[in-house]
Design a protein around this motif. Structure first.
Motif, PDB file in Angstrom:
ATOM      1  N   ASP A 175      34.096  39.529  37.229  1.00 56.95           N
ATOM      2  CA  ASP A 175      35.337  38.784  37.396  1.00 56.95           C
ATOM      3  C   ASP A 175      35.815  38.994  38.834  1.00 56.95           C
ATOM      4  O   ASP A 175      36.125  40.130  39.225  1.00 56.95           O
ATOM      5  CB  ASP A 175      36.379  39.312  36.403  1.00 56.95           C
ATOM      6  CG  ASP A 175      37.730  38.627  36.548  1.00 56.95           C
ATOM      7  OD1 ASP A 175      37.925  37.818  37.482  1.00 56.95           O
ATOM      8  OD2 ASP A 175      38.618  38.917  35.722  1.00 56.95           O
TER       9      ASP A 175
ATOM     10  N   ARG B 158      38.609  38.427  40.240  1.00 58.49           N
ATOM     11  CA  ARG B 158      39.955  38.991  40.334  1.00 58.49           C
ATOM     12  C   ARG B 158      39.925  40.506  40.119  1.00 58.49           C
ATOM     13  O   ARG B 158      40.672  41.251  40.769  1.00 58.49           O
ATOM     14  CB  ARG B 158      40.888  38.312  39.334  1.00 58.49           C
ATOM     15  CG  ARG B 158      41.119  36.840  39.654  1.00 58.49           C
ATOM     16  CD  ARG B 158      42.209  36.226  38.806  1.00 58.49           C
ATOM     17  NE  ARG B 158      42.291  34.794  39.066  1.00 58.49           N
ATOM     18  CZ  ARG B 158      42.928  34.256  40.096  1.00 58.49           C
ATOM     19  NH1 ARG B 158      43.543  35.045  40.961  1.00 58.49           N
ATOM     20  NH2 ARG B 158      42.959  32.948  40.260  1.00 58.49           N
TER      21      ARG B 158
ATOM     22  N   LEU C 279      38.762  41.985  43.308  1.00 59.78           N
ATOM     23  CA  LEU C 279      39.852  41.968  44.284  1.00 59.78           C
ATOM     24  C   LEU C 279      40.802  43.136  44.047  1.00 59.78           C
ATOM     25  O   LEU C 279      41.280  43.772  45.000  1.00 59.78           O
ATOM     26  CB  LEU C 279      40.618  40.649  44.197  1.00 59.78           C
ATOM     27  CG  LEU C 279      40.062  39.471  44.980  1.00 59.78           C
ATOM     28  CD1 LEU C 279      40.842  38.204  44.640  1.00 59.78           C
ATOM     29  CD2 LEU C 279      40.108  39.726  46.482  1.00 59.78           C
ATOM     30  N   GLU C 280      41.096  43.421  42.789  1.00 59.64           N
ATOM     31  CA  GLU C 280      41.990  44.531  42.473  1.00 59.64           C
ATOM     32  C   GLU C 280      41.382  45.866  42.917  1.00 59.64           C
ATOM     33  O   GLU C 280      42.101  46.768  43.361  1.00 59.64           O
ATOM     34  CB  GLU C 280      42.322  44.555  40.981  1.00 59.64           C
ATOM     35  CG  GLU C 280      43.264  43.445  40.551  1.00 59.64           C
ATOM     36  CD  GLU C 280      44.543  43.424  41.381  1.00 59.64           C
ATOM     37  OE1 GLU C 280      45.168  44.494  41.541  1.00 59.64           O
ATOM     38  OE2 GLU C 280      44.907  42.349  41.886  1.00 59.64           O
TER      39      GLU C 280
ATOM     40  N   ALA D  89      43.846  36.255  45.913  1.00 61.10           N
ATOM     41  CA  ALA D  89      44.228  36.381  44.503  1.00 61.10           C
ATOM     42  C   ALA D  89      45.122  35.229  44.045  1.00 61.10           C
ATOM     43  O   ALA D  89      45.140  34.895  42.859  1.00 61.10           O
ATOM     44  CB  ALA D  89      44.927  37.713  44.278  1.00 61.10           C
ATOM     45  N   ARG D  90      45.854  34.621  44.971  1.00 54.48           N
ATOM     46  CA  ARG D  90      46.732  33.510  44.601  1.00 54.48           C
ATOM     47  C   ARG D  90      45.980  32.193  44.440  1.00 54.48           C
ATOM     48  O   ARG D  90      46.480  31.260  43.806  1.00 54.48           O
ATOM     49  CB  ARG D  90      47.820  33.326  45.668  1.00 54.48           C
ATOM     50  CG  ARG D  90      48.864  34.431  45.710  1.00 54.48           C
ATOM     51  CD  ARG D  90      50.048  34.024  46.548  1.00 54.48           C
ATOM     52  NE  ARG D  90      49.699  33.787  47.945  1.00 54.48           N
ATOM     53  CZ  ARG D  90      49.722  34.708  48.898  1.00 54.48           C
ATOM     54  NH1 ARG D  90      50.075  35.955  48.599  1.00 54.48           N
ATOM     55  NH2 ARG D  90      49.397  34.417  50.137  1.00 54.48           N
TER      56      ARG D  90
END
Length: 556
Positions: free
Chosen positions: A12, A14, A17-18, A92-93
């Protein structure tokens, strides 16, 4: 023959990214692991958004900025970390694919490809050529990170830089680029084009595809520069296009020895000292000639013996970033269990271990059998890491048996298909994956395993696997007779309580032999009529005979 194992995984974006955000918030200077992780994520997202052609998808741009900023942070730009964090938030946006395929860069993991080598090559290029503008073309996937490193050095030298990444597509020996209008325009407007990747590989066709795209865009040959990880005159490349182009283009390469060995940088974290190269099979010079096994030198990690007043160390490349830290932890656990040499630390991706004097175990005796059994039991007690993939093992076995022994023999593998359910019900562990006799040393501390860290996680088979794979490997490589086999299995079951291993041992042994047949066949073909090539040919014939017998026993 199936020899290599794909290490691509689905993730994933996202979540990745985290992980980057957490690393950037951890405090201190961002380490090389973050730069590598950013490049891997950028490559995965760009690939997912570019299924047919490359043309700088909008949603991938903030990912590229993360990599670029972390490359700037790597060279000491104090504000780059904050800019990287802002780019993470922007990424992320945006709209993102739900899943991307990411691949660990092999050069950073296995081949001591240090970003510093490409950085130094870029510095030398900037000084010698003094370009005003440059377009840096990174070949995904590892070229994504390396292109950012090269770009950071050019920016520091006052060069106006544009960075793009591309995915060479098609047959490995005939790669091509498929560019959209924006990337074609970028090349048409380019002053200098710098093509960045590891390699060249066997064919060199990825570099050739990028160079040809620049030539078609009107960039003169004299303004196209290659930034590979090693130099070649091109004559040995299998791609005719690469052989023609390679000697005509400038190449900027800094070797590992020049940057890390000759300068003393590799030895410095351990107090300095004289280094002896043990890479590529050179470690065999430390043992009697009659005991030297055949190896495929190209598949061996960089390793050095460091002579010091307080005792020598073995410096072995374990991987940059998070991979190296995982290998250090596993080495510490094995040493604490009395199974392997003691690690001292990790620096520049090299694991430092106490250099243990000893000799190869030779004949299989009680001490060796005990050490093998204890090692297997330790591996089996590690936390499971998923389930066994019986279908992949069957595919490997069928393919290698058909190519190595013939289609008629491959048709006798029905018994393996019938056992697939039992095989898949077993847990997979981080196996040793390399139970060859030359991996064991008879020392003053007993018999020790010298290399049991990451063969479950390199780019060869088996990957994570049933412990029965290692049991089969030990039986095969030590040439155990029926009595020794039964003793090993009995001792293992007594130590672990794993009685189910007997049910899958024939399946795993057949798969193991099929893989080793493929490996030895490919090595013999590659190495040719030298000592190692002849040794691998003998090993190939031995694996073929043992595999045929194992299939017959299973089918009986």
């Amino acid at each position: 023959m199936i020899v290599y194992s794909e290490r691509t995984r689905r993730a994933d974006p996202r979540a990745l990214l985290e992980e980057l955000r957490a690393g950037l918030f951890a405090g201190g200077e961002p380490d090389e692991a973050l730069l590598i992780a950013a490049g891997v994520l950028e490559a995965g997202v760009t690939d997912a958004l570019s299924p047919e052609e490359d043309d700088e998808p909008e949603a991938a741009r903030p990912f590229a900025r993360v990599t670029r900023e972390l490359a700037q942070a790597r060279r000491g730009d104090g504000a780059a970390q904050a800019r990287a964090l802002a780019a993470v938030d922007e990424a992320a946006r945006g709209p993102l694919p739900r899943v991307v395929e990411v691949t660990e860069p092999e050069g950073f993991a296995f081949y001591a490809l240090m970003p510093e080598l490409h950085a130094e090559a870029a510095r030398r290029f900037a000084v010698a050529v003094r370009p005003a503008r440059a377009t840096v073309v990174g070949l995904r996937s590892i070229g994504t990170t390396l292109a950012a490193v090269v770009a950071a050095e050019l920016v520091a030298a006052g060069v106006a830089v544009r960075v793009v990444t591309v995915r060479p597509r098609g047959h490995p020996f005939e790669r091509e680029l498929r560019l959209g209008s924006r990337l074609r325009a970028a090349l048409e407007q380019a002053d200098h084009v710098l093509i960045v990747d590891e390699g060249p590989g066997i064919s060199g066709s990825s570099f050739a595809a990028a160079a040809e795209a620049a030539l078609r865009a009107g960039v003169p040959e004299g303004r196209i520069a290659l930034f590979p990880s090693w130099d070649s005159d091109g004559t040995g490349l299998r791609s005719e296009r690469a052989r023609a182009l390679w000697p005509r283009l400038s190449r900027w390469v800094v070797g590992f020895e020049e940057a890390f060995v000759d300068t003393g940088r590799l030895a410095a974290p351990w107090g300095g000292g004289a280094l002896r190269d043990l890479s590529g099979g050179l470690w065999r010079e430390l043992i009697p000639e009659r005991e030297r096994p055949a190896v495929q030198p190209q598949h061996e990690r960089r390793k050095y013996r460091l002579a010091r007043e307080d005792g020598p160390l073995l410096l072995k490349f374990a991987g940059l970033g998070e991979r190296g830290r995982r290998m250090l932890a596993r080495a510490e656990a094995q040493a604490a269990a009395g199974l392997a040499p003691e690690p001292v630390g990790l620096a520049d991706g090299f694991l430092a271990l106490r250099f243990v004097e000893g000799r190869l175990v030779g004949a299989l005796d009680d001490a060796t059998m005990g050490a093998v059994g204890r090692h297997l039991a330790w591996v089996a007690r590690q936390a499971p890491v998923g389930q066994v993939r019986a279908g992949e093992l069957l595919e490997l076995t069928r393919t290698n048996v058909a190519e190595g022994l013939g289609e008629g023999v491959a048709e006798r593998l029905g018994w393996m298909e019938a056992q697939a359910g039992v095989v898949e019900a077993r847990p997979a562990v981080a196996v040793d994956g390399r139970m060859l006799p030359q991996e064991w040393l008879r020392t003053g501390r007993g018999v020790l395993k010298t290399d049991g860290l990451d063969h479950h996680d390199d780019h060869f088979w088996p990957g994570t696997q049933d412990i029965a794979w290692d049991l089969a490997g030990a039986m095969t490589e030590f040439g155990m007779d029926a009595e020794a086999r039964e003793r090993l299995v009995g001792d293992y079951i007594a130590a672990t309580g794993d009685r189910g291993v007997r049910e899958v041992l024939a399946f795993q042994e057949t798969a193991y032999l099929a893989w080793r047949l493929g490996y030895a066949s490919l090595a013999a073909e590659t190495l040719g009529d030298g000592p190692d090539g002849r040794g691998m040919a003998r090993a190939r014939d031995g694996y073929a005979a043992a595999l045929r017998a194992a299939i017959e026993r299973g089918a009986a």
